[in-house]
Each structure stands twice: as C-alpha cells, then as structure tokens.
Design a protein around this motif. Sequence first.
Motif, short mmCIF file in Angstrom:
data_model
loop_
_atom_site.label_atom_id
_atom_site.label_comp_id
_atom_site.label_asym_id
_atom_site.label_seq_id
_atom_site.Cartn_x
_atom_site.Cartn_y
_atom_site.Cartn_z
N ALA A 64 30.70 41.38 33.35
CA ALA A 64 31.80 40.42 33.23
C ALA A 64 31.57 39.23 34.15
O ALA A 64 31.87 38.08 33.79
CB ALA A 64 33.13 41.11 33.57
N GLY A 68 31.16 35.64 32.48
CA GLY A 68 32.17 34.65 32.84
C GLY A 68 31.62 33.44 33.56
O GLY A 68 32.20 32.35 33.46
N PHE A 72 33.17 29.80 33.04
CA PHE A 72 33.97 29.19 34.10
C PHE A 72 33.26 27.98 34.70
O PHE A 72 33.90 27.03 35.15
CB PHE A 72 34.28 30.22 35.19
CG PHE A 72 35.25 31.28 34.76
CD1 PHE A 72 36.53 30.94 34.35
CD2 PHE A 72 34.89 32.62 34.75
CE1 PHE A 72 37.44 31.91 33.93
CE2 PHE A 72 35.79 33.60 34.35
CZ PHE A 72 37.06 33.24 33.95
N LEU A 118 35.48 39.16 36.38
CA LEU A 118 35.88 37.80 36.02
C LEU A 118 36.39 37.03 37.25
O LEU A 118 36.19 35.81 37.35
CB LEU A 118 36.96 37.84 34.94
CG LEU A 118 36.53 38.35 33.57
CD1 LEU A 118 37.71 38.40 32.61
CD2 LEU A 118 35.41 37.47 32.98
N SER A 122 34.64 33.48 38.41
CA SER A 122 35.32 32.19 38.53
C SER A 122 35.35 31.68 39.97
O SER A 122 35.76 30.54 40.22
CB SER A 122 36.75 32.30 37.99
OG SER A 122 37.43 33.41 38.53
#
Length: 412
Positions: A64, A68, A72, A118, A122
């Motif tokens: 993830a 991500g 992001f 995630l 980010s």
Amino acid sequence: MSKTASAQFGAPSLPWLIIICGCLIAAITFGPRSAMGFFQLPMLAEKGWDRTTFGLAMAIQNLAWGLGTPIFGALADKFGTWRVLALSGVMYAAGLVMMANSDSVAMLHLGGGVLVGLGVASGSFGIVLAAFARNVAPEQRSFAFGLGTAAGSAGMFLFAPLSQGLISAYGWYDTLVVMSVMMLIIPVLAIPLRGNSSSGSAQQAIYRQTAGEALREALGHRSYLLLVSGFFVCGFQVAFITAHFPAYISDIGIDARYAVIALALIGFFNIIGSLSAGYIGQRYSKPMFLVWIYLGRSVLVTAFLLLPQTPATVVTFSILMGLLWLSTVPPTNSLVAIMFGTAHLGMLGGVVFFSHQIGSFLGVWLGGYLYDAFGTYDPVWWLGVLLGLFAAVVHWPIKERPVDRPTLQPAE
C-alpha cells in the motif's frame, strides 16, 4: 573545503524552516513503521495468529505504501504538499488505532496493512524530498536529500527503544494508541511545505507536460527503468530485516534486548550513512555509488550468515548495515531529478519507490511464509544476497544526465 561544501553548510539560500519541518515529518512517519517488528511476538502470543499472518499484514502495508506513493506524489505535485501530508497524519493515526483494536485478521490487514501503508505513502520520503527539490538549488539538492533521509533514520533510531520500552511498560495495545496520537502533529509540521510543482524558489526550465506525458517519457528511458529495477532490491532487503530481525535474533538464541540494540544501531548509523550519501552523491558518480552500496550489502549479509552469530556479530552487522541502510535514497532521488527535473518529481520518484515497495512486500511476506514452511529465515537471507548482486549490475550502466527533449518547448 570546496565552494560547494561551504555553501552547503552555511548558505542562507537553504530553506531551513522547510528542511527542518520536512525532516521532522520524515522521522515521525518512518519511526512507527520501522518498529513494527517489535509488535510481532507479543501480538501473536495474545491473538494466536502465526507469523505468516503478521508478515502478510506488514507486506500489505509495504505494498500500500508503494502503490500510494506515486499517486500521492502526483496529487502533491498538482494540489500541494500540505494537503497530502495532512491526509497522511489522519490515515496513519486511524490505521494504528485499527491495528490496536483488531479482533480479526481482516482488521489487522486493513488497519496495520492498508491504512498505515497509505499513511506512510502520503507522508513518505518522495513527498518530502520533492518539496525540498522545489526549494533547494540543484547543486545543494543531494545534500538536502541526505538530511531528509537521515531524519527518517533518526526516527528509526528513536522509535526502536521507545516502542520496546512502551511495550514492556504498557503493552502493545497502548503503545499503538500512543503512536497514533503522535501522527496528528504531522498536519501542523507540514504547513511550511505548502505549495505544488509550480511553486518554490528553485525554478528551472519547466516543460509543459501532463502527468501522463511525463510518465510515458520516464518509462521509455533506459536509465530510469534500470533505476526502478534496482530499487526493488533495496526494498526487499530492508523490509525483511525491519519486520523479521527481532524474531530472528530470538530464534538464534540471543537475548531479546539485542533486537532493540540492533534496530537502534541500524537507525543511528543510518543517520551517518544517509548524510554521507548526500555528501558523496554531490561529488561523485551516483550510479557507481549505488553499485558499491548494493555490493557492500551482499558481502555483509554473507559474512553475517557464515560467521558465528553472537551478540558481538549482531552489533557489528547492525552498525555496518546501518551505514548502507537508506544511503540508496539520496542518490536515487537525485538521479530522478537530474533526468527529468522537479515538475513531476513526486510522481516519478513515487514510481521508483513503488518498485521498492514491491520488493518490500516480497521480503516481508516471504520471510514469514518461508519461515513457517522451513523453520528458518536462511532462504530469504541468501535470496537477498543474490538480489544485491543483481542490483549492482543494473546500476552500472545508468547515465547521470538529463533526458533529451528535442520536441518540447519550455514554458513561458
């Protein structure tokens, strides 16, 4: 000392508020996920799950994180870094709370796996370093990247004894809750990093490209593809050690306190290695520097496996591995910025990092799966050695120069 070196250590042009806040974010986001290995044994003892279950959760987290990061990164390039970092703090905190309260394997995988992954994505190096790149002159970029990477290393150094101490005093559940609260400071620290790819003081000739055009250009560039394939190996090696080294130390009959010492030493010497990598990468060939890093890892793991495994060899291994741990990050991100500029650096650096996290997924998952199948981590250790040799080979022909763009016109 060269002019460049003097500038790096005293130049007023360095945006220190942005760098300091970015470094703090890197430390906070990297710290808890690097300490996940300490939760494995106490959590499994209480829940009755096996190592494959925990290993899969950490593998999902890494995947993830990797999936991500380019998404992001593209969002930060377009809509601003602060918004993405604020989202990071919220998702990270929610994931840790869900992991603490997981009463099923699905909750563990969703909280500790997807949401934490995630949250890290980010708020990852790619997001922070892209913000650095937009505000730091090209000749100081590798040094700034080294600072950001060293900060992540400091997070690992601090959270290893912190997490183990909290687990010993209050238990794994309360420790996860405390760490979740820590994540809520990220949106505040991120305020100075606001801005997107069109802002920043270090402006250069920016070409009109959509995200899709930039991605197609990068995926057609041989040196970029080699960089992507090589960074896969970095992820495999470091994620396996992060998730499974505490359990491995217990398996070979060494006192559990050396697991804390080992990860703390990796984190501390990672600070030195990352700062040194930023300095070296500013002055010497970045591809060749990466060749030597991956060769060094393979030699080190081979020696660790073949020599008698004692507390002294664990400490020595941890110190040397720490020097090589994230020293790949500054030269790798610098190469992406050199090849393609900073306009889509969050996304393109994220794609490279996605490869890293595919490696992380396999390193963590295979560690648990093969241990349950064979009762030993040795097959994964030796696979990491072979992959290190592969990475050294693929970095050798990488060209450290901007991509040729004869058909594009600079933006006015």
